[in-house]
Design a protein around this motif. Sequence first.
Motif, PDB file in Angstrom:
ATOM      1  N   ASP A  36       0.806  -1.228   0.000  1.00 37.45           N
ATOM      2  CA  ASP A  36       0.000   0.000   0.000  1.00 37.45           C
ATOM      3  C   ASP A  36       0.839   1.278   0.000  1.00 37.45           C
ATOM      4  O   ASP A  36       0.344   2.354   0.306  1.00 37.45           O
ATOM      5  CB  ASP A  36      -0.972  -0.002   1.180  1.00 37.45           C
ATOM      6  CG  ASP A  36      -0.277  -0.140   2.529  1.00 37.45           C
ATOM      7  OD1 ASP A  36       0.935  -0.429   2.554  1.00 37.45           O
ATOM      8  OD2 ASP A  36      -0.942   0.030   3.557  1.00 37.45           O
ATOM      9  N   GLY A  37       2.127   1.191  -0.335  1.00 35.88           N
ATOM     10  CA  GLY A  37       2.996   2.373  -0.407  1.00 35.88           C
ATOM     11  C   GLY A  37       4.208   2.247   0.497  1.00 35.88           C
ATOM     12  O   GLY A  37       4.465   1.186   1.065  1.00 35.88           O
ATOM     13  N   CYS A  38       4.930   3.341   0.636  1.00 39.75           N
ATOM     14  CA  CYS A  38       6.148   3.362   1.456  1.00 39.75           C
ATOM     15  C   CYS A  38       5.846   3.882   2.850  1.00 39.75           C
ATOM     16  O   CYS A  38       5.000   4.759   3.028  1.00 39.75           O
ATOM     17  CB  CYS A  38       7.198   4.263   0.816  1.00 39.75           C
ATOM     18  SG  CYS A  38       7.951   3.560  -0.641  1.00 39.75           S
ATOM     19  N   GLN A  39       6.561   3.330   3.827  1.00 37.14           N
ATOM     20  CA  GLN A  39       6.474   3.815   5.204  1.00 37.14           C
ATOM     21  C   GLN A  39       7.879   4.066   5.722  1.00 37.14           C
ATOM     22  O   GLN A  39       8.788   3.265   5.486  1.00 37.14           O
ATOM     23  CB  GLN A  39       5.771   2.807   6.104  1.00 37.14           C
ATOM     24  CG  GLN A  39       4.282   2.758   5.895  1.00 37.14           C
ATOM     25  CD  GLN A  39       3.593   1.996   7.020  1.00 37.14           C
ATOM     26  OE1 GLN A  39       4.168   1.718   8.066  1.00 37.14           O
ATOM     27  NE2 GLN A  39       2.335   1.668   6.793  1.00 37.14           N
ATOM     28  N   THR A  40       8.030   5.179   6.420  1.00 32.87           N
ATOM     29  CA  THR A  40       9.312   5.533   7.013  1.00 32.87           C
ATOM     30  C   THR A  40       9.520   4.733   8.293  1.00 32.87           C
ATOM     31  O   THR A  40       8.589   4.561   9.081  1.00 32.87           O
ATOM     32  CB  THR A  40       9.336   7.039   7.335  1.00 32.87           C
ATOM     33  OG1 THR A  40       9.108   7.757   6.121  1.00 32.87           O
ATOM     34  CG2 THR A  40      10.664   7.457   7.909  1.00 32.87           C
ATOM     35  N   VAL A  41      10.731   4.261   8.501  1.00 32.16           N
ATOM     36  CA  VAL A  41      11.066   3.508   9.707  1.00 32.16           C
ATOM     37  C   VAL A  41      11.434   4.501  10.802  1.00 32.16           C
ATOM     38  O   VAL A  41      12.221   5.421  10.585  1.00 32.16           O
ATOM     39  CB  VAL A  41      12.217   2.516   9.444  1.00 32.16           C
ATOM     40  CG1 VAL A  41      12.567   1.747  10.705  1.00 32.16           C
ATOM     41  CG2 VAL A  41      11.834   1.555   8.321  1.00 32.16           C
TER      42      VAL A  41
END
Length: 106
Positions: A36-41
Amino acid sequence: MTLAELVSRANAGQVRALEVLSLQGGRYMLRAQLADGCQTVQDRRGKRYCLRSISEVRALLGQCPVLQALPCALVQYVAHDEACAARSGPVEPLRLPLRVAAAPGS
């Protein structure tokens, strides 16, 4: 997403790849590519990891074999291309494959 959540989702097969985003000032940010897209860690306090070198990135990710097995790319946007409008159409970032595991003997 915290590092623990990243590992959990990688173990579940939900992480497609990792991106190490190169920022101004010699800083790097880690992102996970999900369906569902990119997520920042982020760290435990909810702040994004702001790593100072590729060696730091490798040290962080090298703790978990499941993360070492994921495809990883160093992503760098070229501000000069955007500012000068040297190309027509959208300007894609430079994407270089990045080996997460430390090289043997290092």
